[in-house]
Motif scaffolding. Structure first.
Motif, PDB file in Angstrom:
ATOM      1  N   ARG A 102       0.834  -1.210   0.000  1.00 59.95           N
ATOM      2  CA  ARG A 102       0.000   0.000   0.000  1.00 59.95           C
ATOM      3  C   ARG A 102       0.862   1.250   0.000  1.00 59.95           C
ATOM      4  O   ARG A 102       0.578   2.209  -0.729  1.00 59.95           O
ATOM      5  CB  ARG A 102      -0.919  -0.010   1.226  1.00 59.95           C
ATOM      6  CG  ARG A 102      -1.748   1.272   1.369  1.00 59.95           C
ATOM      7  CD  ARG A 102      -2.542   1.261   2.654  1.00 59.95           C
ATOM      8  NE  ARG A 102      -1.715   0.993   3.818  1.00 59.95           N
ATOM      9  CZ  ARG A 102      -0.915   1.877   4.385  1.00 59.95           C
ATOM     10  NH1 ARG A 102      -0.805   3.103   3.881  1.00 59.95           N
ATOM     11  NH2 ARG A 102      -0.203   1.554   5.440  1.00 59.95           N
ATOM     12  N   ALA A 126      -6.839 -10.398  -5.412  1.00 56.71           N
ATOM     13  CA  ALA A 126      -7.919  -9.729  -4.681  1.00 56.71           C
ATOM     14  C   ALA A 126      -7.422  -8.554  -3.857  1.00 56.71           C
ATOM     15  O   ALA A 126      -8.109  -7.527  -3.731  1.00 56.71           O
ATOM     16  CB  ALA A 126      -8.634 -10.734  -3.768  1.00 56.71           C
ATOM     17  N   ARG A 127      -6.209  -8.667  -3.302  1.00 54.59           N
ATOM     18  CA  ARG A 127      -5.687  -7.573  -2.484  1.00 54.59           C
ATOM     19  C   ARG A 127      -5.390  -6.349  -3.332  1.00 54.59           C
ATOM     20  O   ARG A 127      -5.686  -5.212  -2.932  1.00 54.59           O
ATOM     21  CB  ARG A 127      -4.427  -8.036  -1.745  1.00 54.59           C
ATOM     22  CG  ARG A 127      -4.699  -9.047  -0.636  1.00 54.59           C
ATOM     23  CD  ARG A 127      -3.450  -9.742  -0.181  1.00 54.59           C
ATOM     24  NE  ARG A 127      -2.850 -10.529  -1.261  1.00 54.59           N
ATOM     25  CZ  ARG A 127      -1.871 -11.397  -1.093  1.00 54.59           C
ATOM     26  NH1 ARG A 127      -1.359 -11.591   0.109  1.00 54.59           N
ATOM     27  NH2 ARG A 127      -1.389 -12.082  -2.120  1.00 54.59           N
ATOM     28  N   ARG A 130      -8.614  -4.641  -4.373  1.00 54.26           N
ATOM     29  CA  ARG A 130      -9.168  -3.865  -3.263  1.00 54.26           C
ATOM     30  C   ARG A 130      -8.449  -2.532  -3.107  1.00 54.26           C
ATOM     31  O   ARG A 130      -9.077  -1.488  -2.901  1.00 54.26           O
ATOM     32  CB  ARG A 130      -9.061  -4.675  -1.957  1.00 54.26           C
ATOM     33  CG  ARG A 130      -9.671  -3.964  -0.742  1.00 54.26           C
ATOM     34  CD  ARG A 130      -9.737  -4.882   0.465  1.00 54.26           C
ATOM     35  NE  ARG A 130      -8.415  -5.326   0.892  1.00 54.26           N
ATOM     36  CZ  ARG A 130      -7.964  -6.581   0.779  1.00 54.26           C
ATOM     37  NH1 ARG A 130      -8.729  -7.509   0.213  1.00 54.26           N
ATOM     38  NH2 ARG A 130      -6.766  -6.905   1.208  1.00 54.26           N
ATOM     39  N   ARG A 131      -7.126  -2.557  -3.251  1.00 55.80           N
ATOM     40  CA  ARG A 131      -6.361  -1.303  -3.150  1.00 55.80           C
ATOM     41  C   ARG A 131      -6.785  -0.316  -4.231  1.00 55.80           C
ATOM     42  O   ARG A 131      -6.939   0.882  -3.976  1.00 55.80           O
ATOM     43  CB  ARG A 131      -4.864  -1.584  -3.263  1.00 55.80           C
ATOM     44  CG  ARG A 131      -4.259  -2.312  -2.071  1.00 55.80           C
ATOM     45  CD  ARG A 131      -2.742  -2.349  -2.168  1.00 55.80           C
ATOM     46  NE  ARG A 131      -2.172  -3.231  -1.163  1.00 55.80           N
ATOM     47  CZ  ARG A 131      -1.690  -4.439  -1.412  1.00 55.80           C
ATOM     48  NH1 ARG A 131      -1.714  -4.916  -2.649  1.00 55.80           N
ATOM     49  NH2 ARG A 131      -1.182  -5.180  -0.452  1.00 55.80           N
ATOM     50  N   ALA A 133      -9.637  -0.179  -5.916  1.00 59.79           N
ATOM     51  CA  ALA A 133     -10.993   0.325  -5.671  1.00 59.79           C
ATOM     52  C   ALA A 133     -10.982   1.390  -4.585  1.00 59.79           C
ATOM     53  O   ALA A 133     -11.656   2.428  -4.705  1.00 59.79           O
ATOM     54  CB  ALA A 133     -11.915  -0.827  -5.285  1.00 59.79           C
ATOM     55  N   ARG A 134     -10.221   1.174  -3.538  1.00 60.01           N
ATOM     56  CA  ARG A 134     -10.159   2.150  -2.446  1.00 60.01           C
ATOM     57  C   ARG A 134      -9.424   3.423  -2.850  1.00 60.01           C
ATOM     58  O   ARG A 134      -9.580   4.460  -2.202  1.00 60.01           O
ATOM     59  CB  ARG A 134      -9.498   1.503  -1.228  1.00 60.01           C
ATOM     60  CG  ARG A 134     -10.406   0.469  -0.544  1.00 60.01           C
ATOM     61  CD  ARG A 134      -9.751  -0.172   0.657  1.00 60.01           C
ATOM     62  NE  ARG A 134     -10.681  -1.037   1.372  1.00 60.01           N
ATOM     63  CZ  ARG A 134     -10.356  -1.819   2.394  1.00 60.01           C
ATOM     64  NH1 ARG A 134      -9.090  -1.837   2.823  1.00 60.01           N
ATOM     65  NH2 ARG A 134     -11.259  -2.567   2.988  1.00 60.01           N
TER      66      ARG A 134
END
Length: 295
Positions: A102, A126-127, A130-131, A133-134
């Motif tokens: 991150r 998936a990780r 998610r990053r 999208a956030r």
């Protein structure tokens, strides 16, 4: 216990380690049939040359995380005509899920501050999804076609209007500039030299589109004025490779029905691929097959 990760710009001496860890991280997320069949020495040379090109053109987008004196994560980002793109992002498996990725991604994202648009081509990790999208990206799920082209179902190559060309062809340069601006909001012309590092074959449909084909027939990138031109270019890629070779067509979003039609006619099975992630002000993003490297 490992020391705290230090997030810093990539230096030239980091290139071999950063390129190797990025390949290991990404290849673990990609189906084996989609991976390049280059031998290790060729792959290493190309990956390191790619990274050094980014260090030359986009030093502000090249970041690593250092732990105990060695790189454990890396990211490469680029800016072209107000559009930011993430070319590479990888974290060594033993250092994942610790917040290191991150922090490296945040540094690469900061390189795009002030840009009007942004693009990421993401794997199924998936990780990472998610990053993204956030970070405010809209995720467009993608399919990929992979297999051997059924040449009996394909059009006659003589009927295609697209032609193979050279890297310095003015028609190619104009198409990479104008048609890429049309579909993604930024030119690819300045990255033709970078594409050439991978030794593909450039293809142009004068005034209507352009593409690059790998030796097996896989399209590396494709941008066109309309779906008719895009179909012609994609067929020129699929039929121009080695007969009987397994090839792949990546990044098929729901915006590319023209490409799905060609892939199905060619007899290539479809599977889940990842996502094209977009943010901000871009072009229509169709007809378009982005480059995972130069987006």
């Amino acid at each position: 216990m490992s020391a705290e990760a230090i997030i810093r710009p990539i230096r030239d001496e980091d290139v071999p380690a950063c390129a190797a860890l990025a390949w290991d991280a990404i290849s673990a997320q990609v189906p084996v049939e989609f991976l390049t069949r280059d031998d290790g020495a060729v792959r290493t040379r190309r990956n390191e040359a790619r990274m050094r090109r980014f260090l030359e053109l986009d030093p502000g987008g090249c970041w690593t995380a250092e732990v105990d004196g060695r790189p454990v994560a890396t990211a490469l980002a680029m800016v072209r005509e107000g559009v930011w793109g993430l070319s590479l992002f990888g974290v060594e498996p033993g250092f994942q899920a610790q917040g290191i990725g991150r922090r490296v991604l945040d540094a690469a994202l900061a390189y795009g501050d002030g840009c009007r648009g942004a693009i990421i081509c993401a794997t199924l990790d998936a990780r990472a999804l998610r990053r993204y999208a956030r970070a405010g990206f809209t995720l467009h799920p993608t399919l990929a076609g992979c297999g051997i082209v059924d040449r009996h179902a394909a059009p006659d190559r003589a009927s295609l209007r697209s032609r193979e060309t050279t890297w310095d062809d003015p028609a190619l340069v104009a198409a990479a500039r104008d048609l890429s601006r049309h579909v993604r909001g930024a030119s690819h012309a300045g990255d033709l030299e970078g594409f050439a590092l991978y030794e593909g074959t450039p293809i142009v449909l004068d005034g209507e589109g352009w593409a690059i084909r790998d030796g097996d027939g896989s399209p590396t990138v494709l941008a066109a004025r309309d779906s008719e031109a895009a179909r012609d270019l994609l067929w020129a890629c699929l039929l121009g490779g080695t007969p009987g070779a397994t090839l792949h067509v990546d990044w098929l979003t729901g915006q590319q029905p023209w490409a799905v039609d060609v892939v199905l006619q060619a007899g290539l099975p479809l599977s889940a691929d990842g996502a094209v992630c977009v943010r901000g002000d871009l072009g229509p993003m169709t007809p378009y097959l982005p480059s995972g490297v130069y987006l």
